[in-house]
Write a protein that holds these residues in place. Structure first.
Motif, PDB file in Angstrom:
ATOM      1  N   LEU A 165      74.451  84.577  29.957  1.00  0.00           N
ATOM      2  CA  LEU A 165      75.662  85.596  31.210  1.00  0.00           C
ATOM      3  C   LEU A 165      74.163  85.188  32.118  1.00  0.00           C
ATOM      4  O   LEU A 165      72.776  85.100  31.843  1.00  0.00           O
ATOM      5  N   ILE A 166      74.409  84.356  33.178  1.00  0.00           N
ATOM      6  CA  ILE A 166      73.671  83.911  34.738  1.00  0.00           C
ATOM      7  C   ILE A 166      73.949  84.936  35.263  1.00  0.00           C
ATOM      8  O   ILE A 166      74.716  85.662  36.109  1.00  0.00           O
ATOM      9  N   GLU A 167      72.907  85.931  36.062  1.00  0.00           N
ATOM     10  CA  GLU A 167      73.081  87.293  36.800  1.00  0.00           C
ATOM     11  C   GLU A 167      72.257  86.271  38.007  1.00  0.00           C
ATOM     12  O   GLU A 167      71.306  85.725  37.656  1.00  0.00           O
ATOM     13  N   ASN A 168      72.388  86.318  39.282  1.00  0.00           N
ATOM     14  CA  ASN A 168      72.263  86.310  40.315  1.00  0.00           C
ATOM     15  C   ASN A 168      71.807  86.535  41.625  1.00  0.00           C
ATOM     16  O   ASN A 168      72.023  86.084  43.090  1.00  0.00           O
ATOM     17  N   GLY A 169      72.610  87.779  40.854  1.00  0.00           N
ATOM     18  CA  GLY A 169      72.581  89.093  42.367  1.00  0.00           C
ATOM     19  C   GLY A 169      73.450  88.892  43.677  1.00  0.00           C
ATOM     20  O   GLY A 169      74.049  89.863  43.941  1.00  0.00           O
ATOM     21  N   CYS A 170      74.702  88.096  42.916  1.00  0.00           N
ATOM     22  CA  CYS A 170      76.269  88.395  44.164  1.00  0.00           C
ATOM     23  C   CYS A 170      76.837  89.008  43.142  1.00  0.00           C
ATOM     24  O   CYS A 170      77.458  88.639  42.228  1.00  0.00           O
ATOM     25  N   SER A 171      77.011  90.346  43.477  1.00  0.00           N
ATOM     26  CA  SER A 171      78.285  91.109  42.256  1.00  0.00           C
ATOM     27  C   SER A 171      79.655  90.566  42.830  1.00  0.00           C
ATOM     28  O   SER A 171      80.278  91.244  41.016  1.00  0.00           O
ATOM     29  N   ASP A 172      80.131  89.651  42.812  1.00  0.00           N
ATOM     30  CA  ASP A 172      81.221  89.173  42.730  1.00  0.00           C
ATOM     31  C   ASP A 172      81.788  87.609  42.335  1.00  0.00           C
ATOM     32  O   ASP A 172      82.599  87.649  41.601  1.00  0.00           O
ATOM     33  N   ILE A 173      80.466  87.021  41.749  1.00  0.00           N
ATOM     34  CA  ILE A 173      80.344  86.486  40.674  1.00  0.00           C
ATOM     35  C   ILE A 173      80.187  86.358  39.192  1.00  0.00           C
ATOM     36  O   ILE A 173      79.102  87.027  39.395  1.00  0.00           O
ATOM     37  N   TYR A 174      80.877  85.684  38.425  1.00  0.00           N
ATOM     38  CA  TYR A 174      80.524  85.850  37.274  1.00  0.00           C
ATOM     39  C   TYR A 174      80.637  84.730  36.083  1.00  0.00           C
ATOM     40  O   TYR A 174      81.168  83.502  36.465  1.00  0.00           O
ATOM     41  N   ALA A 175      79.110  84.436  36.059  1.00  0.00           N
ATOM     42  CA  ALA A 175      78.221  82.884  35.767  1.00  0.00           C
ATOM     43  C   ALA A 175      77.904  82.697  34.744  1.00  0.00           C
ATOM     44  O   ALA A 175      77.202  84.271  34.355  1.00  0.00           O
ATOM     45  N   PHE A 176      77.892  82.078  33.833  1.00  0.00           N
ATOM     46  CA  PHE A 176      77.781  82.292  32.346  1.00  0.00           C
ATOM     47  C   PHE A 176      77.539  80.565  32.021  1.00  0.00           C
ATOM     48  O   PHE A 176      78.414  79.760  32.678  1.00  0.00           O
TER      49      PHE A 176
END
Length: 543
Positions: free
Chosen positions: A466-477
């Motif tokens: 999982l990548i957490e980038n601070g945007c609550s609406d983006i799911y990135a991995f």
């Protein structure tokens, strides 16, 4: 790639066309809803004869032709195994209720009442008591679902023997495995204690006494040794409420039980207390649930991946936007799911972006669970019908059970006769025929996505992060396999959202693998702006 499909008269009459459709989609395995003989109290999950085909669907000869057609196309077929309970019209139960000394009495769970009522305070999953009174023998039998679905007594070795014989019979016919309905409920605490009831409800949830019960793993290991290990098949267990640690027991590679299980953690994100108390869900919760299962089963057990099934609302209505951005959000959700590690399950109609249905009147719904809810909360409970109907529109099982929408003709091309439930009125716009003709349709996107999975091992075996980038609406991995790295970025919002690419990813020499929007997609950079419900996948490198 597994596709769940109802076995219907339409399916039988046009099996060649439909099997070719599924093969063209990229399906490897077809999972059939229950097709056994049944009074249909609960859509076939109440079986009266395990070795007969429901008359409405055809004959065993029809089934044999279907199975042959599946195998001719190099696909496989798994059956829905429903052995926690039978129909009350099954010959075993008909005999069981005749007398207390009948040879089949102990095939089911019978108990005398207490203080003029049921043996304990357990509640049925469909509402009311989990016990039904039988006047003939002056005892109660256990039914965790409908009163017409009495629970089998798995503690009885004769029950296990007969179930295993039935399973061998189907496997010897050539089927390729089983999806096992509520399989983690087959072992009960036979002391039948009352459940804690701090709220003072008439019936309490007794799940701690029949979910993942004391002998369930013993029973499944016996099943494996007696039946499953003798065939080249796949098995997946429906295990509501299962934890990751329990899932490792059911499906761990060395456990000799099941190949994988269905977990339900992500199916409870939009409810509080029970499924009908609908609330807003948070992407942060979805990230947490999916990431936990991806990481903790990695290398230990295999994940099943799904957003839809016959018991759940349509994913594009639940997790996407089924009006303005139906196509975009359906494609994004497909990307999100298929890019995770595990076996993806596609529920019928998901691949064309079918949506929830909002029937106006309660009589237009057919699901037993929905009608029990209406009786308990409206007819008997006096609640606001509008409030209850909105919950049904959001979470009712009939959202997934409206007929498949093949074309814009009457009944969506499903049949010339009236189907068992009304077709979703949007069938004139959302159907296979329309999708086939549109190169940018949800259907053709699924074909592309499945094709990628079959040609790129990283989609199957790559490690998830999982990548957490601070945007609550983006799911990135990311998915990583050997020296290959894929970056997946999904916008779960109906507005533009920004994504900051992690600094440890090399921005040079990247390649766009997939996007759900038409036109040229910008190369990977340190700052991306995603359109509403946009999904992108890049092949890239680490620094």
């Amino acid at each position: 790639m597994i596709r769940k499909f109802p076995f219907t008269k339409y399916f039988r009459d046009y099996s060649d066309t439909l099997l070719d459709y599924l093969k063209d989609l990229g399906v490897d395995v077809i999972w059939l809803s229950p097709i056994y003989q049944s009074p249909n109290d609960d859509n076939g999950y109440d079986i009266s004869d395990y070795r007969e085909i429901m008359h409405e669907f055809g004959t065993m000869k029809d089934f044999d032709e279907l199975l042959a057609g599946v195998h001719e196309r190099k696909m496989r077929l798994i059956m829905d195994l429903v052995v926690n309970h039978t129909s009350d019209e099954h010959k075993w139960f008909v005999e069981s209720r005749r007398s207390k000394d009948n040879a089949y009495r102990d095939y089911y769970i019978w108990r005398p009442g207490k203080k003029g009522g049921p043996p304990n305070n357990w509640g049925s999953m469909f509402g009311g008591s989990a016990w039904a009174y039988d006047e003939n023998t002056d005892e109660y039998y256990l039914h965790l679902f409908s009163p017409k679905q009495p629970d089998l007594n798995w503690d009885n070795p004769r029950v296990r023997r007969d179930i295993f014989d039935m399973m061998r019979w189907w496997l010897d016919k050539g089927i390729d495995g089983f999806r096992m309905d509520v399989i983690n409920l087959i072992s009960k605490d036979m002391r039948m204690p009352c459940a804690p009831n701090p709220g003072g409800a008439k019936y309490a949830w007794g799940g701690q006494y029949f979910t993942d019960g004391p002998r369930v793993h013993e029973f499944l290991q016996e099943m494996y040794e007696s039946v499953l290990s003798k065939y080249d098949i796949m098995t997946v267990g429906e295990t509501g409420g299962v934890t990751i640690e329990q899932a490792k027991l059911y499906s761990g590679e060395e456990r000799r039980e099941l190949n994988m299980v269905f977990q339900f953690d992500h199916m409870a994100l939009d409810e509080t207390g029970n499924k009908w108390n609908v609330t807003s869900w948070k992407l942060s919760d979805l990230k947490q649930v999916m990431s936990r299962w991806q990481n903790e089963l990695d290398g230990v057990a295999w994940n099943s991946l799904y957003l839809n099934n016959h018991d759940q609302p349509r994913s594009v209505s639940r997790f996407g936007n089924d009006t303005e951005y139906r196509v975009e959000s359906a494609k994004m959700l497909a990307t999100f799911l298929h890019m995770h590690q595990g076996t993806p399950f596609i529920y019928q109609g998901e691949e064309i972006g079918m949506t929830n249905v909002a029937f106006e009147h309660i009589d237009e719904y057919k699901d037993l669970e929905i009608h029990n809810l209406w009786r308990d909360r409206v007819t008997d409970g006096g609640e606001d019908p509008g409030v209850v109907m909105r919950a049904i529109h959001a979470k009712g099982r009939d959202n997934a059970r409206t007929p498949m929408q093949w074309n814009g003709s009457e009944n969506g091309g499903f049949s010339q006769a009236d189907p068992w439930i009304k077709v979703n009125p949007n069938y004139t716009k959302i159907n296979v025929e329309t999708a086939q003709a549109d190169p940018n349709s949800v259907l053709n996107y699924y074909r592309k996505l499945i094709g990628l999975r079959k040609s790129h091992p990283i989609m199957v075996y790559g490690k998830y992060q999982l990548i957490e980038n601070g945007c609550s609406d983006i799911y990135a991995f990311t998915r990583t396999l050997h020296d290959e790295l894929w970056l997946v970025v999904c916008n779960f919002h109906d507005g533009f959202r920004s994504f900051e690419t992690p600094t440890w990813i090399d921005l040079s020499g990247t390649e766009v693998i997939l996007s759900n929007y038409d036109g040229e997609i910008e190369a990977l950079s340190g700052h991306l702006v995603l359109k509403p419900f946009e999904a992108r996948c890049y092949r890239c490198k680490t620094k």
